[in-house]
Design a protein around this motif. Structure first.
Motif, PDB file in Angstrom:
ATOM      1  N   TRP A  43       0.829  -1.206   0.000  1.00  0.00           N
ATOM      2  CA  TRP A  43       0.000   0.000   0.000  1.00  0.00           C
ATOM      3  C   TRP A  43       0.865   1.258   0.000  1.00  0.00           C
ATOM      4  O   TRP A  43       0.593   2.215  -0.724  1.00  0.00           O
ATOM      5  CB  TRP A  43      -0.922  -0.017   1.210  1.00  0.00           C
ATOM      6  CG  TRP A  43      -1.755   1.209   1.372  1.00  0.00           C
ATOM      7  CD1 TRP A  43      -1.674   2.134   2.362  1.00  0.00           C
ATOM      8  CD2 TRP A  43      -2.809   1.654   0.510  1.00  0.00           C
ATOM      9  NE1 TRP A  43      -2.603   3.126   2.185  1.00  0.00           N
ATOM     10  CE2 TRP A  43      -3.322   2.852   1.042  1.00  0.00           C
ATOM     11  CE3 TRP A  43      -3.374   1.152  -0.657  1.00  0.00           C
ATOM     12  CZ2 TRP A  43      -4.358   3.554   0.453  1.00  0.00           C
ATOM     13  CZ3 TRP A  43      -4.418   1.851  -1.244  1.00  0.00           C
ATOM     14  CH2 TRP A  43      -4.900   3.032  -0.708  1.00  0.00           C
ATOM     15  N   LYS A  44       1.954   1.265   0.777  1.00  0.00           N
ATOM     16  CA  LYS A  44       2.856   2.417   0.793  1.00  0.00           C
ATOM     17  C   LYS A  44       3.535   2.613  -0.553  1.00  0.00           C
ATOM     18  O   LYS A  44       3.682   3.736  -1.031  1.00  0.00           O
ATOM     19  CB  LYS A  44       3.908   2.245   1.892  1.00  0.00           C
ATOM     20  CG  LYS A  44       3.363   2.382   3.299  1.00  0.00           C
ATOM     21  CD  LYS A  44       4.463   2.175   4.329  1.00  0.00           C
ATOM     22  CE  LYS A  44       3.929   2.282   5.749  1.00  0.00           C
ATOM     23  NZ  LYS A  44       4.993   2.057   6.760  1.00  0.00           N
ATOM     24  N   GLU A  74      -8.549   2.554  -0.140  1.00  0.00           N
ATOM     25  CA  GLU A  74      -8.117   3.292   1.050  1.00  0.00           C
ATOM     26  C   GLU A  74      -9.083   3.066   2.214  1.00  0.00           C
ATOM     27  O   GLU A  74      -8.660   2.896   3.366  1.00  0.00           O
ATOM     28  CB  GLU A  74      -8.012   4.782   0.723  1.00  0.00           C
ATOM     29  CG  GLU A  74      -7.420   5.606   1.847  1.00  0.00           C
ATOM     30  CD  GLU A  74      -7.175   7.049   1.442  1.00  0.00           C
ATOM     31  OE1 GLU A  74      -6.644   7.801   2.265  1.00  0.00           O
ATOM     32  OE2 GLU A  74      -7.538   7.414   0.295  1.00  0.00           O
ATOM     33  N   LYS A  75     -10.371   3.017   1.911  1.00  0.00           N
ATOM     34  CA  LYS A  75     -11.362   2.752   2.957  1.00  0.00           C
ATOM     35  C   LYS A  75     -11.254   1.315   3.455  1.00  0.00           C
ATOM     36  O   LYS A  75     -11.392   1.047   4.656  1.00  0.00           O
ATOM     37  CB  LYS A  75     -12.765   3.014   2.419  1.00  0.00           C
ATOM     38  CG  LYS A  75     -12.997   4.466   1.980  1.00  0.00           C
ATOM     39  CD  LYS A  75     -14.385   4.649   1.400  1.00  0.00           C
ATOM     40  CE  LYS A  75     -14.583   6.086   0.917  1.00  0.00           C
ATOM     41  NZ  LYS A  75     -15.926   6.265   0.297  1.00  0.00           N
ATOM     42  N   LEU A 109      -8.526   3.143  -6.202  1.00  0.00           N
ATOM     43  CA  LEU A 109      -7.586   3.476  -5.125  1.00  0.00           C
ATOM     44  C   LEU A 109      -8.302   4.131  -3.953  1.00  0.00           C
ATOM     45  O   LEU A 109      -7.991   3.854  -2.784  1.00  0.00           O
ATOM     46  CB  LEU A 109      -6.505   4.406  -5.670  1.00  0.00           C
ATOM     47  CG  LEU A 109      -5.236   4.583  -4.836  1.00  0.00           C
ATOM     48  CD1 LEU A 109      -4.488   3.265  -4.703  1.00  0.00           C
ATOM     49  CD2 LEU A 109      -4.329   5.635  -5.468  1.00  0.00           C
ATOM     50  N   ASP A 110      -9.285   4.993  -4.249  1.00  0.00           N
ATOM     51  CA  ASP A 110     -10.068   5.616  -3.181  1.00  0.00           C
ATOM     52  C   ASP A 110     -10.874   4.576  -2.410  1.00  0.00           C
ATOM     53  O   ASP A 110     -10.982   4.647  -1.172  1.00  0.00           O
ATOM     54  CB  ASP A 110     -11.002   6.674  -3.770  1.00  0.00           C
ATOM     55  CG  ASP A 110     -10.242   7.853  -4.368  1.00  0.00           C
ATOM     56  OD1 ASP A 110      -9.083   8.069  -3.963  1.00  0.00           O
ATOM     57  OD2 ASP A 110     -10.794   8.539  -5.252  1.00  0.00           O
ATOM     58  N   ILE A 161      -8.505  -0.518   3.523  1.00  0.00           N
ATOM     59  CA  ILE A 161      -7.306  -0.604   4.348  1.00  0.00           C
ATOM     60  C   ILE A 161      -7.562  -0.048   5.743  1.00  0.00           C
ATOM     61  O   ILE A 161      -7.146  -0.616   6.754  1.00  0.00           O
ATOM     62  CB  ILE A 161      -6.136   0.151   3.669  1.00  0.00           C
ATOM     63  CG1 ILE A 161      -5.720  -0.539   2.362  1.00  0.00           C
ATOM     64  CG2 ILE A 161      -4.944   0.266   4.610  1.00  0.00           C
ATOM     65  CD1 ILE A 161      -5.063  -1.869   2.535  1.00  0.00           C
ATOM     66  N   GLU A 162      -8.266   1.090   5.796  1.00  0.00           N
ATOM     67  CA  GLU A 162      -8.564   1.691   7.095  1.00  0.00           C
ATOM     68  C   GLU A 162      -9.453   0.789   7.940  1.00  0.00           C
ATOM     69  O   GLU A 162      -9.285   0.687   9.156  1.00  0.00           O
ATOM     70  CB  GLU A 162      -9.233   3.047   6.893  1.00  0.00           C
ATOM     71  CG  GLU A 162      -8.302   4.113   6.314  1.00  0.00           C
ATOM     72  CD  GLU A 162      -9.027   5.415   6.056  1.00  0.00           C
ATOM     73  OE1 GLU A 162     -10.263   5.445   6.232  1.00  0.00           O
ATOM     74  OE2 GLU A 162      -8.367   6.399   5.662  1.00  0.00           O
ATOM     75  N   LEU A 200       1.055   4.112  -2.943  1.00  0.00           N
ATOM     76  CA  LEU A 200       0.832   5.542  -2.722  1.00  0.00           C
ATOM     77  C   LEU A 200       1.982   6.398  -3.246  1.00  0.00           C
ATOM     78  O   LEU A 200       1.789   7.573  -3.568  1.00  0.00           O
ATOM     79  CB  LEU A 200       0.621   5.815  -1.229  1.00  0.00           C
ATOM     80  CG  LEU A 200      -0.678   5.276  -0.610  1.00  0.00           C
ATOM     81  CD1 LEU A 200      -0.739   5.630   0.867  1.00  0.00           C
ATOM     82  CD2 LEU A 200      -1.898   5.823  -1.340  1.00  0.00           C
ATOM     83  N   LYS A 206       1.170   7.780  -6.596  1.00  0.00           N
ATOM     84  CA  LYS A 206      -0.102   8.489  -6.747  1.00  0.00           C
ATOM     85  C   LYS A 206       0.079   9.874  -7.353  1.00  0.00           C
ATOM     86  O   LYS A 206      -0.782  10.344  -8.107  1.00  0.00           O
ATOM     87  CB  LYS A 206      -0.797   8.589  -5.385  1.00  0.00           C
ATOM     88  CG  LYS A 206      -2.229   9.104  -5.482  1.00  0.00           C
ATOM     89  CD  LYS A 206      -2.945   9.037  -4.148  1.00  0.00           C
ATOM     90  CE  LYS A 206      -4.385   9.523  -4.283  1.00  0.00           C
ATOM     91  NZ  LYS A 206      -5.116   9.456  -2.988  1.00  0.00           N
TER      92      LYS A 206
END
Length: 630
Positions: free
Chosen positions: A91-92, A594-595, A590-591, A597-598, A95, A98
């Motif tokens: 994930w890093k 992100e949810k 990707l958006d 992953i959180e 990003l 991006k």
């Protein structure tokens, strides 16, 4: 003065030894410099954590291997793999790309102006180191100077500049010209020599400007190259340099092979793919690149002459024989199996046909054939049964999706498994080849022995020096083709016509998951220089580098989606042209990721939702692909 041949050979040998020692010294200095840079960066960042982020591709490779081999892994292997660390590291790394994705998505897709075309061509002249000679009268007689003067005075390619289907291509051109990235000290030292790390920050530089500073890239010295510590091979396509290989063995050859196999079983076996096929891989990596004249001819003219037909079939059967003997499980073919009209993306020029002066070739009888009027020849011979191939190989229909052909001693059956389209409405097809052959009887046997091998082929239609521009469904198809390949015993061969531009574009992205043992730099410029260490000249245009970053992002994002139970393998058949550009679809997903992953990770970085879904595992366990000769 006459010099004896022995003296000439001795002098050449001494010269070769000097070059070899110089290269070894340069490699040693480069490795020492890399360690110094790492120590300096660790000191600034507070330890080895930064180095772990730069080597994030190792976690991507671990996650890819975990996903593709999960049903076969033992419980101990599953417990030893830290899935949370793999996902967070991937994930890093995702990003980190991006900013370029956002710049590409926000780039203007309207018509290109002549001023923009002129800027691209001026930087191309700078890349070829002749910009200062354009106004020099004493150098006006040089052919390359005259060519660039004519190029700067000519109009740009109207399809690229104005047509709606090339709107995404125009975004890539502008992003390559406008997007700026900060080169690291290592990147700059590759240009001006190996020095100690600088203390001050380096100014950002645009991708196209960086390409111009690199200068004209060298051509590769050999037909193929393997990235060290991986099963990824970059190669020239079947258009010259593969003839002479065969799968038919005599009884004496088989006896010697069995004796060698018995010795390995008694005194130690080699489990890695590179060790299993060392001899054949070394032979491929030591061949000089070459192209054969039959590559330029239409199939009707090739089949008229027994000599031309034999040379073509010998090249195709030799290529397939090499792939079988090297243990290749997947071939990714970039280009066309027929002549085509194209616009050069690097100079934004419409290439005018014909590509060949038929009057100068007496072996051409059908001189009015439409294929000779186009601007580019085929990139490679049609070894997998493409319905649009024009090289004259007799592929006979077995069913609607299946064909067969006899090529020298090989019988090849080709079946279309799946396909998907991109924004240019170019279709990528996944084939499965069954290559079978008969061996001569052994000393103690009377009958012949029939053997076969299965190889998958992913065919992607991409113009020379142009970006692949794979849609998200095509990226899904690429991963679907990669999943069954056993990294311990099988290889992945990527080729185009010459094995540098389009091949480098794909391998730039594939290295994220296939080169886990190598420390791939996180910086986009350093990563390209790293790839060029294994094969010179890879990635020929700035647009291919931009597309390589986009495809890298798509592959990493799809890994995360599969890890969290995304229903996507096997891929959906997407024959229609996608509505969104690849970068827009990646940013949208990707958006959403992100949810996910959180929600999946708590503050202490423990996984609250297991990222390997049972339903996805069941699908993968049902897929099997045996590429080992039976």
């Amino acid at each position: 003065m006459f010099v004896a041949p022995a003296v000439q050979n001795f002098s050449a040998h001494n010269e070769w030894q000097k070059k070899k020692k110089a290269k070894q010294t340069m490699t040693r200095d480069r490795e020492q410099h890399r360690r110094e840079v790492e120590m300096a960066m660790d000191a600034q960042s507070g330890g080895s954590h930064a180095r772990q982020e730069r080597n994030g591709n190792r976690y991507a490779a671990e996650l890819f291997n975990l996903i593709s081999r999960y049903p076969q892994l033992s419980e101990r292997e599953r417990d030893d793999t830290d899935v949370a660390d793999c996902i967070l590291s991937v994930w890093k790394r995702l990003l980190s790309f991006k900013s370029l994705l956002l710049a590409l998505d926000g780039a203007d897709s309207s018509n290109l102006s002549e001023a923009e075309v002129k800027e691209v061509r001026h930087l191309l002249a700078k890349e070829y180191s002749i910009l200062e000679f354009l106004d020099n009268a004493s150098a006006s007689h040089l052919g390359i100077v005259q060519s660039f003067k004519a190029l700067l005075a000519s109009a740009g390619s109207k399809p690229i500049m104005k047509r709606s289907e090339f709107s995404y291509m125009r975004q890539m051109i502008r992003a390559a010209t406008q997007f700026e990235a900060i080169p690291t000290d290592t990147c700059v030292d590759f240009l001006v020599g190996f020095q100690k790390p600088k203390t001050k920050d380096l100014p950002p530089i645009a991708i196209r400007e960086w390409f111009a500073l690199q200068g004209r890239s060298e051509r590769p010295s050999f037909t193929a190259a393997v990235v060290d510590g991986s099963n990824l091979m970059l190669s020239q396509g079947p258009n010259g340099g593969h003839s002479g290989s065969t799968l038919v063995q005599t009884s004496c050859q088989r006896f010697a092979k069995r004796r060698k196999t018995l010795s390995r079983a008694l005194f130690g076996s080699f489990s890695l793919w590179r060790d299993n096929a060392t001899a054949r891989i070394q032979q491929q990596c030591n061949r000089s690149p070459s192209h054969m004249r039959e590559w330029l001819l239409n199939g009707s003219d090739i089949n008229r002459s027994p000599c031309l037909k034999h040379a073509r079939d010998d090249e195709v059967s030799g290529f397939l024989s090499d792939c079988v003997q090297m243990g290749i499980g997947l071939i990714v073919s970039n280009g066309f199996t027929h002549s085509y009209d194209m616009s050069n993306i690097k100079s934004i020029t419409r290439i005018k046909g014909p590509y060949l002066n038929v009057e100068a070739h007496p072996e051409i009888f059908d001189r009015s054939h439409p294929s000779y009027r186009r601007s580019c020849p085929r990139d490679f011979f049609n070894f997998f049964g493409d319905p649009d191939g024009d090289d004259g190989i007799d592929w006979k229909d077995v069913s609607e999706t299946e064909k067969e052909a006899n090529i020298n001693e090989l019988h090849v059956v080709s079946k279309i498994i799946d396909q998907a389209s991109n924004v240019l409405d170019k279709t990528a097809r996944l084939y499965e080849l069954v290559v079978s052959w008969k061996e001569e009887p052994c000393l103690c046997c009377c009958g012949t022995t029939e053997k076969s091998c299965r190889i998958r082929v992913l065919h992607i239609e991409t113009h020379d020096q142009g970006p692949a521009m794979l849609s998200y469904s095509q990226t899904r198809l690429l991963l679907h083709a990669l999943m069954p390949v056993d990294s311990a015993s099988q290889g992945i061969l990527v080729h185009c016509a010459g094995g540098i531009g389009r091949t480098g574009n794909l391998c730039y992205a594939l290295s994220e998951i296939l080169c886990g043992k190598s420390e791939i730099p996180a910086n986009i410029f350093d990563k390209l220089l790293w790839l060029r260490e294994w094969r010179k000249g890879t990635v020929q245009s700035p647009e291919q580098l931009v597309d390589g970053v986009v495809l890298s992002s798509g592959i990493l994002l799809m890994l995360l989606e599969i890890a969290f139970g995304e229903d996507g393998l096997p891929p959906e058949t997407a024959q229609s042209r996608p509505k969104q550009t690849p970068v827009r679809e990646i940013l949208t997903r990707l958006d959403s990721m992100e949810k996910v992953i959180e929600d999946a990770f708590t503050e202490d970085r423990e996984v609250t939702k297991h990222p390997i879904d049972d339903k996805c595992n069941a699908k993968r366990s049902n897929r099997s692909s045996d590429c080992t000769p039976q």
